[in-house]
Design an enzyme around this catalytic site. Structure first.
Site, short mmCIF file in Angstrom:
data_model
loop_
_atom_site.label_atom_id
_atom_site.label_comp_id
_atom_site.label_asym_id
_atom_site.label_seq_id
_atom_site.Cartn_x
_atom_site.Cartn_y
_atom_site.Cartn_z
CB SER A 499 -0.96 -0.03 1.20
OG SER A 499 -1.98 0.91 1.04
CG ASP A 510 7.49 5.55 -11.50
OD1 ASP A 510 7.98 4.49 -11.97
OD2 ASP A 510 6.28 5.67 -11.22
CE LYS A 525 -4.99 -1.88 0.55
NZ LYS A 525 -5.31 -0.46 0.75
#
Length: 783
Positions: A499, A510, A525
């Site tokens: 999560s 990224d 998740k």
């Protein structure tokens, strides 16, 4: 139909109790539960929840009675080639009671053999065994209460009865009606067989008693959560106390006495640990003391012997400054009783807050580790261990993982990003040149804090994208252009990173800001939940202050990385994958849960990549692979992976004692050989300084942690025949708890410290990374 199946699985996940005859009786509910549960004209019919639960309780009672009969009359012989299916989750339910009894007998034989092989009997105290888990658990949370696992005194709350609908306990209840008293001193030593029989009997009855104490709201909570799980595995119904307990985890604080409680096999609520708070300050309560009754202020005491731990917890917890009186049975004087008056206070749960350590590696060690780092200087590395993304929250806030509503009293404000910021500032003061952010045990938390924490390492920009069920997309950004730390950064992840921790790892990957290292992927998740208070949806008269209908935690959105890829199901794949047994487990991750949402992508957000990782990745992979190939601890992991895959292929367990002894001896010999090899190693020439949050405002660093192997050998040399160490408790605390048998011979054996080879390799990778970044002048390292 899924609702029906999920509720059966909730009560009987191992398919041991319901029979196919039972299911045939309930089959008329299979396609009707949704319609019955919907409110029409102010009326809803949830009677199937109680009818099905009562049948489950009846079968469980029959199982306990049958176990009592077998334990009394059975001759437990383990010379056959019998094997037992370890996990029956995907097996069919037994055809009838006779077939169910065959399964119950086999499970009991397995449990008996387990205890016999473990060398229990008179060698272990019954209290030690209270944490054993039966195969009765309903969910992960319920498994904690079933197994009498130690819990903070306000961690799990009881359920508030709604009135009206009641549970009718089936007539098969075998739990003794009388409450136990403190056991008298043993006058005759029991044989090992008698000890095992006594242990298993009490364990079965404690599990039965736990279900007997369920009230109508306990059942309703499981029933409605089964309905929520039809849609996805992260939507849940929580009653009022359940929502407050989620808030405790998020706020890292509660209002109580500061005691960790457990239920022992005699039905007593026992003090397992004291934390800083009223109980410790009173100096009238010790570890091992039992609680017989709880009173509020001047009110009459309430007997808590044989009471469900959840309900005892509710009595002990209360508003800050209020009085609670405990009737204590002292551990060192079980025939005495005394009343201890305490005033509740805020208890900070520091175990879950951010921790850190600084690792000082001399130049010689830097050269010797076999990587790329240039010689000639000592390096200081910083490791931040972040178990959860905590924050002070109120009800109806957006969630990103294991979050909650709020309690009645607002605790001291907490912020993950602020606490990590303090650690980073301390690192800067102490000339740390590289940082590892350890998220391996981080299961999620506050989305807002995840965004803020990411912002400590990047300038402003998108951190995560979210998409609602209606297709609307939102970009959540870090709006602060400031960067608290711009040096070399590694994010350490595992299959348990979920999560909010996946958002941080994905965003930093990224941007090319951090190198991600760890298991083959994170948990996966990638969904957002929010809390919906149910009070506004019910009649005011039925939603009083003492009967709050609770909250619905409902999945409302999906996460997407700044690059557009969802973290759902696939998780975040690291730049460098390290060997791990978890990489080969089919039972970990989002894909192992029921009804997970699928992975997909959306267009990328606009952001500027820093590109600090890609130019270095090839060299980092090359040198990491060389170390992993030759490192002895990774060789042990590869051996464990082979054994794990073998066990996964064979889903059964032998009930032949000689076969199991052979397997046990092989495992012990393997572990002893590893311990011997590790003890023979020379301690690494480095210093480790452990930092708690309260130390960030103090000048300098605390004393370094004692040398590991040297300390282990020193302590072992000072252990006498009684097993008592002549060293201080603080020195002994540096060693891990010994496992296995409690024989005196085993206690005297030298035990090496636990090895975290994944973290050690991450440190080596970081040293290489620092060297490469310096060579390529991609950023300035503050020396």
């Amino acid at each position: 139909e899924k609702f029906f199946e999920r509720y059966l699985e909730t009560l009987d996940p191992q398919h041991l109790h319901f029979t196919q005859e039972d299911l045939a009786e309930f089959d008329h509910y299979r396609l009707r539960l949704d319609n019955l549960t919907l409110t029409r004209n102010g009326v809803a019919d949830t009677s199937p929840a109680y009818e099905i639960f009562n049948r489950f309780f009846g079968r469980l009672s029959q199982r306990v009675a049958y176990a009592d009969e077998l334990l009394k009359n059975e001759k437990f012989d383990f010379t056959t080639d019998e094997r037992m299916l370890a996990n029956r989750h995907e097996s069919s339910y037994p055809k009838d009671l006779a077939e169910a009894k065959q399964l119950w007998r086999q499970r009991l034989r397995f449990e008996y053999l387990q205890e016999k092989l473990a060398g229990l009997g008179a060698k272990k105290k019954p209290e030690v065994l209270a944490g054993k888990t039966m195969e009765f658990p309903l969910t992960n949370a319920t498994a904690l209460s079933n197994s009498a696992t130690s819990l903070p005194d306000e961690t799990i709350s009881p359920k508030i009865g709604q009135g009206g609908q009641k549970i009718v306990i089936a007539a098969h209840d075998t739990t003794p009606a009388s409450k136990p008293t403190a056991p008298p001193p043993e006058t005759k030593k029991k044989t090992d067989a008698e000890e095992i029989v006594d242990l298993l009997s009490r364990r079965y009855h404690r599990n039965l008693h736990m279900f007997k104490e369920w009230d109508n709201e306990d059942v309703l909570e499981k029933y409605l959560t089964a309905l929520a799980h039809v849609y996805d595995p992260h939507s849940d119904y929580m009653n009022d106390s359940g929502a407050k307990n989620f808030a405790i985890g998020m706020n890292l604080a509660l209002f109580g006495i500061g005691a960790v409680l457990t239920t022992d096999l005699d039905g007593y609520c026992k003090i397992q640990e004291l934390k800083p708070g009223p109980a410790m300050k009173s100096k009238q309560i010790k570890v091992g003391d039992r609680i017989a009754a709880v009173a509020q202020g001047n009110a009459a005491p309430v007997d808590v012997v044989e009471m469900n731990l959840n309900k005892a917890v509710q009595l002990i917890r209360g508003p800050k400054g209020s009085e609670v009186r405990l009737t204590i049975i002292p551990v060192d004087s079980p025939s005495d009783r005394r009343v201890v008056s305490l005033f509740r206070d805020e208890i900070k749960l520091e175990d879950q807050e951010v921790k850190a350590k600084i690792i000082e590696m001399p130049a010689a060690t830097v050269r010797a580790h076999g990587g790329l780092a240039s010689a000639g200087r000592t390096l200081r590395l910083g490791v931040i261990d972040l178990p959860t993304f905590y924050a002070t929250i109120d009800r109806a806030v957006e969630l990103a993982g294991n979050e909650s509503g709020a309690g009645a009293t607002r605790p001291t404000p907490r912020s993950t990003s602020a606490d990590v910021g303090k650690m980073l500032k301390k690192f800067k003061e102490e000339n740390v040149v590289g940082v590892i952010l350890d998220l391996r045990r981080n299961g999620g938390g506050s989305l807002e804090e995840a965004i803020k924490l990411t912002g400590l390492f990047i300038k402003e920009g998108p951190v995560v994208q979210v998409r609602s069920s209606d297709g609307r997309k939102f970009v959540r950004e870090d709006a602060d252009p400031g960067v608290l730390y711009d040096g070399p950064l590694i994010v350490l992840t595992s299959r348990f990173s979920a999560s909010a921790s996946e958002i941080v790892a994905g965003a930093l990957q990224d941007y090319g800001r951090a190198l991600v290292v760890g298991d083959i992927s994170t948990h996966g998740k990638g969904t957002v939940q929010n809390l919906n208070q149910l009070r506004p949806y019910v009649e005011p008269a039925t939603a009083t202050a003492t009967n709050d209908p609770g909250e619905l935690k409902l999945t409302i959105q999906k996460f997407y990385r700044a690059s557009g890829a969802s973290t759902q199901l696939k998780g975040v794949m690291p730049d460098i994958v390290l060997p791990s047994v978890l990489n080969h487990s089919k039972d970990i991750g989002e894909g192992a849960l029921e009804n997970p949402l699928q992975w997909d992508t959306i267009p990328s957000a606009n952001f500027d990549k820093l590109n600090l990782v890609e130019p270095c990745l090839g060299e980092l992979l090359k040198h990491s692979n060389q170390r992993v190939t030759t490192d002895q601890d990774f060789a042990y992991i590869r051996e464990d992976i082979g054994l794990f895959r073998k066990h996964q292929e064979d889903k059964t367990i032998s009930l032949n004692e000689q076969q199991r002894l052979k397997e046990k001896d092989e495992a012990e010999a393997r572990q002893k050989a590893r311990d011997k090899e590790r003890l023979a190693r020379k301690d690494p020439d480095r210093k480790i300084y452990e930092l708690a949050l309260k130390q960030t405002d103090l000048p300098g660093l605390p004393p370094p942690v004692a040398k590991t192997n040297a300390l282990a050998k020193s302590l072992a040399a000072n252990v006498g025949a009684s097993g008592a160490s002549t060293h201080s408790a603080s020195a002994a605390s540096q060693l891990p708890s010994p496992g296995g048998s409690l024989d005196e011979e085993d206690e005297e054996e030298e035990k090496p410290p636990a090895v975290d080879v994944t973290l050690e390799e991450a440190e080596h990778i970081l040293v290489d990374y620092i060297s490469l970044l310096s060579q390529k002048s991609l950023l300035t390292v503050n020396r």
